[in-house]
Design a protein around this motif. Structure first.
Motif, PDB file in Angstrom:
ATOM      1  N   MET A 181     -55.376   2.179 -17.900  1.00 55.60           N
ATOM      2  CA  MET A 181     -54.419   1.743 -16.879  1.00 55.60           C
ATOM      3  C   MET A 181     -53.006   1.617 -17.437  1.00 55.60           C
ATOM      4  N   ALA A 182     -52.896   1.285 -18.714  1.00 53.40           N
ATOM      5  CA  ALA A 182     -51.571   1.154 -19.321  1.00 53.40           C
ATOM      6  C   ALA A 182     -50.947   2.513 -19.616  1.00 53.40           C
ATOM      7  N   PHE A 183     -51.739   3.595 -19.444  1.00 50.55           N
ATOM      8  CA  PHE A 183     -51.257   4.934 -19.775  1.00 50.55           C
ATOM      9  C   PHE A 183     -51.184   5.831 -18.543  1.00 50.55           C
ATOM     10  N   ARG A 184     -51.160   5.233 -17.367  1.00 53.27           N
ATOM     11  CA  ARG A 184     -51.135   6.058 -16.153  1.00 53.27           C
ATOM     12  C   ARG A 184     -49.856   6.878 -16.039  1.00 53.27           C
ATOM     13  N   ASP A 185     -48.797   6.450 -16.744  1.00 56.85           N
ATOM     14  CA  ASP A 185     -47.552   7.212 -16.737  1.00 56.85           C
ATOM     15  C   ASP A 185     -47.457   8.195 -17.899  1.00 56.85           C
ATOM     16  N   ASP A 186     -48.463   8.180 -18.769  1.00 55.55           N
ATOM     17  CA  ASP A 186     -48.470   9.060 -19.936  1.00 55.55           C
ATOM     18  C   ASP A 186     -49.284  10.308 -19.591  1.00 55.55           C
ATOM     19  N   THR A 187     -48.622  11.315 -19.055  1.00 51.01           N
ATOM     20  CA  THR A 187     -49.302  12.530 -18.613  1.00 51.01           C
ATOM     21  C   THR A 187     -50.029  13.224 -19.757  1.00 51.01           C
ATOM     22  N   TYR A 188     -49.449  13.175 -20.953  1.00 53.40           N
ATOM     23  CA  TYR A 188     -50.041  13.830 -22.122  1.00 53.40           C
ATOM     24  C   TYR A 188     -51.420  13.258 -22.441  1.00 53.40           C
ATOM     25  N   LEU A 196     -51.887   9.501  -4.256  1.00 48.08           N
ATOM     26  CA  LEU A 196     -51.882   8.258  -5.027  1.00 48.08           C
ATOM     27  C   LEU A 196     -50.635   7.415  -4.755  1.00 48.08           C
ATOM     28  N   ALA A 197     -50.433   7.137  -3.503  1.00 51.64           N
ATOM     29  CA  ALA A 197     -49.301   6.296  -3.119  1.00 51.64           C
ATOM     30  C   ALA A 197     -49.480   4.863  -3.603  1.00 51.64           C
ATOM     31  N   CYS A 198     -50.726   4.513  -4.022  1.00 55.25           N
ATOM     32  CA  CYS A 198     -50.989   3.145  -4.475  1.00 55.25           C
ATOM     33  C   CYS A 198     -50.473   2.882  -5.888  1.00 55.25           C
ATOM     34  N   ILE A 199     -50.043   3.926  -6.610  1.00 55.34           N
ATOM     35  CA  ILE A 199     -49.525   3.717  -7.967  1.00 55.34           C
ATOM     36  C   ILE A 199     -48.222   2.921  -7.891  1.00 55.34           C
ATOM     37  N   THR A 214     -43.344  10.160 -11.163  1.00 53.21           N
ATOM     38  CA  THR A 214     -42.937  11.506 -10.775  1.00 53.21           C
ATOM     39  C   THR A 214     -44.051  12.197  -9.993  1.00 53.21           C
ATOM     40  N   TRP A 215     -43.710  13.274  -9.319  1.00 47.80           N
ATOM     41  CA  TRP A 215     -44.699  14.014  -8.543  1.00 47.80           C
ATOM     42  C   TRP A 215     -45.783  14.579  -9.445  1.00 47.80           C
ATOM     43  N   ILE A 216     -45.391  15.115 -10.610  1.00 49.01           N
ATOM     44  CA  ILE A 216     -46.375  15.705 -11.519  1.00 49.01           C
ATOM     45  C   ILE A 216     -47.315  14.635 -12.043  1.00 49.01           C
ATOM     46  N   ASN A 217     -46.793  13.423 -12.268  1.00 51.48           N
ATOM     47  CA  ASN A 217     -47.644  12.339 -12.737  1.00 51.48           C
ATOM     48  C   ASN A 217     -48.669  11.937 -11.679  1.00 51.48           C
ATOM     49  N   ARG A 218     -48.266  11.937 -10.416  1.00 43.07           N
ATOM     50  CA  ARG A 218     -49.202  11.643  -9.328  1.00 43.07           C
ATOM     51  C   ARG A 218     -50.302  12.704  -9.258  1.00 43.07           C
ATOM     52  N   VAL A 219     -49.901  13.951  -9.422  1.00 40.50           N
ATOM     53  CA  VAL A 219     -50.874  15.047  -9.364  1.00 40.50           C
ATOM     54  C   VAL A 219     -51.875  14.942 -10.514  1.00 40.50           C
ATOM     55  N   VAL A 220     -51.368  14.666 -11.721  1.00 38.62           N
ATOM     56  CA  VAL A 220     -52.253  14.567 -12.886  1.00 38.62           C
ATOM     57  C   VAL A 220     -53.202  13.382 -12.739  1.00 38.62           C
ATOM     58  N   ASN A 221     -52.716  12.257 -12.231  1.00 36.98           N
ATOM     59  CA  ASN A 221     -53.582  11.095 -12.015  1.00 36.98           C
ATOM     60  C   ASN A 221     -54.641  11.376 -10.949  1.00 36.98           C
ATOM     61  N   THR A 222     -54.269  12.155  -9.926  1.00 38.82           N
ATOM     62  CA  THR A 222     -55.242  12.536  -8.901  1.00 38.82           C
ATOM     63  C   THR A 222     -56.293  13.463  -9.482  1.00 38.82           C
ATOM     64  N   LEU A 223     -55.853  14.408 -10.325  1.00 45.09           N
ATOM     65  CA  LEU A 223     -56.791  15.295 -11.000  1.00 45.09           C
ATOM     66  C   LEU A 223     -57.743  14.497 -11.883  1.00 45.09           C
ATOM     67  N   PHE A 224     -57.202  13.515 -12.589  1.00 45.16           N
ATOM     68  CA  PHE A 224     -58.036  12.660 -13.439  1.00 45.16           C
ATOM     69  C   PHE A 224     -59.057  11.893 -12.605  1.00 45.16           C
ATOM     70  N   LEU A 225     -58.626  11.440 -11.442  1.00 48.22           N
ATOM     71  CA  LEU A 225     -59.515  10.695 -10.558  1.00 48.22           C
ATOM     72  C   LEU A 225     -60.655  11.570 -10.038  1.00 48.22           C
ATOM     73  N   SER A 226     -60.427  12.872  -9.942  1.00 48.74           N
ATOM     74  CA  SER A 226     -61.485  13.774  -9.501  1.00 48.74           C
ATOM     75  C   SER A 226     -62.420  14.154 -10.647  1.00 48.74           C
ATOM     76  N   VAL A 227     -61.976  13.946 -11.889  1.00 42.25           N
ATOM     77  CA  VAL A 227     -62.776  14.297 -13.065  1.00 42.25           C
ATOM     78  C   VAL A 227     -63.632  13.139 -13.537  1.00 42.25           C
ATOM     79  N   THR A 228     -63.075  11.929 -13.565  1.00 42.47           N
ATOM     80  CA  THR A 228     -63.765  10.793 -14.170  1.00 42.47           C
ATOM     81  C   THR A 228     -65.066  10.388 -13.482  1.00 42.47           C
TER      82      THR A 228
END
Length: 451
Positions: free
Chosen positions: A186-193, A253-256, A261-275
């Protein structure tokens, strides 16, 4: 299937079940030592057993916070159990056997045990697949450590940074879900890498060693097995459908919090579909998701990953076969075909039986937990069903029930995690005491109304 083969499966399954029980017992013993907790604080035996089972079954559900409660020794014990549980205790048994005997010869019984533990189809695959299991695991996990260290060492320093890199890499590849951060990622939700590296590790562990072997040897063989083709198509479809559906249900992921950024929202959504494919690592609280997203995660948890991988669930191949069977029936076709191949009726029947038995196990567990656990205000039955599916799929996600489970609830979840990791068929074979009989009588055929 011959009588001899059924009896052999009974014996083999009992040995496999006993092996996992032995690992859980050993882990429980080690975690009960005073050195395993911070400050030597005591831990209830049921919580120790729960943690050991969750680690060995590579689930990640926790009744105590891993970072705050367990010492470095305790965390390393959990790490070791997750590694053994992910790769299969037979893998480590064979490796130890080879180190002691200093040769690569495996007896027939040992090869058969490896074949069953890794879900291999042919006995001849045991040695080659064992090599790929060890090599691929090492490459993915060491590669994950190196990639994560680039981010974690500057952030935490050499000692702490290297430790969390190792821990997170192993747990991500093993799809275990334990963490030493205290709140997952959760502390790394902004860390796309970090999120992208974690996605690669999760997919690498959940895709299956047989599939990876086929992919890596494609340049030599110029073909993929039917199992690998079905796995790749089903896995890719679930990723795409899950990702697109979550973009809709969560409004990207409007709840973030904050203004990502838009790319960060997309990556977090992708992560949510993987986990939910049995990883159990999160970048935002599961309880903050919309009802549609929670329902979608439950479906993904039920399906799980690939046979012979670090994932649980009914598996992608089972889901793929049943989808193809349904399509064939709707089209009025007798044969279920894929990639110019036809599935056997025995294959289809096994998939149907697996889903039916899984549904019964989930239903019974849910019914028991509705009587033993308290559902907080604002939640409904999904509060319990989500936990049941997470345990059965060895996922590790939770809406918050795990730390508040009763003793009976913890025992039920432990049993679900065990069945999910060992497998329903293996569990049934190990419990079966029936005598196999061959009937020479076949009764007249008659139909009943369906639907």
């Amino acid at each position: 299937m011959s009588i001899w083969h059924l009896k052999f499966l009974d014996t083999l399954s009992k040995k496999m079940v006993f092996g996992f029980i032995l690992i859980i017992a050993l882990g429980t013993l080690l975690l009960s030592l005073p050195v395993a907790t911070r400050g030597g604080q005591g831990t209830p035996l049921i919580d120790i057993l729960f943690t050991a089972a969750s680690a060995t079954c590579i689930t990640g559900l926790t009744v105590v916070n891993t970072a705050a409660h367990w010492s470095v020794f305790g965390q390393l014990v959990i790490l070791g159990m997750a590694e053994v549980g992910a790769l299969g205790y037979m893998t480590f048994a064979v490796l130890l056997f080879n180190l002691i005997r200093r040769h690569r010869h495996m007896g027939l019984s040992t090869q058969l045990m490896v074949k069953e533990s890794l879900n291999l189809e042919n006995l001849s695959d045991t040695k080659s697949v064992m090599k790929y299991v060890v090599q691929l695991s090492a490459i993915f996990q060491l590669g994950g450590v190196a990639l994560l260290a680039v981010d974690f060492i500057p952030r935490f320093g050499w000692r702490r940074g290297l430790y969390v890199s190792v821990y997170h890499s192993v747990m991500s590849f093993c799809n275990a879900g334990f963490d030493v951060f205290g709140n997952s990622l959760m502390a790394f939700r902004d860390d796309t890498y970090v999120i992208l590296v974690t996605i690669v590790l999760i997919v690498g562990g959940g895709l299956g060693f047989l599939v990876w072997r086929d992919v890596l040897l494609y340049h030599e063989r110029h073909r993929l097995s039917l199992n690998s083709k079905l796995t790749l198509v089903t896995t890719g479809t679930l990723f795409v459908v899950g990702f697109l559906a979550l973009l809709v249900t969560e409004g990207n992921l409007a709840c973030i919090p904050g203004n990502p950024t838009w790319i960060n929202r997309v990556v977090n959504t992708l992560f949510l579909s993987v986990t939910p494919r049995t990883a159990g690592i999160v970048t935002l609280p599961t309880s903050s998701l919309h009802a549609g997203s929670i329902f979608l995660l439950m479906i993904l948890m039920f399906v799980g990953g690939t046979p012979g991988s670090t994932a649980g669930g009914i598996k992608t191949t089972t889901f793929g076969v049943l989808m193809l069977q349904s399509i064939a029936q709707i089209r009025g076709k007798d044969d279920v075909e894929f990639s110019h191949r036809r599935f056997s009726q025995a294959n289809i029947s096994r998939a149907l039986l697996l889903v039916f038995l899984a549904s019964i196990v989930i239903t019974v567990a849910t019914l028991i937990l509705t009587q033993t656990e308290k559902i907080p205000q604002g939640y409904g039955l999904e509060y319990i069903v989500f936990e049941v599916l997470s345990a059965f799929g060895t996922v590790g996600l939770s809406l918050g029930l795990t730390p508040h489970l009763s003793v009976i609830g913890k025992l039920i979840i432990i049993l679900l995690m065990f069945i999910g990791r060992v497998g329903i068929f293996t569990s049934l074979y190990s419990l079966s005491k029936r005598q196999t009989k061959v009937s020479r009588i076949r009764y007249p055929e008659e139909n009943v109304l369906i639907g």
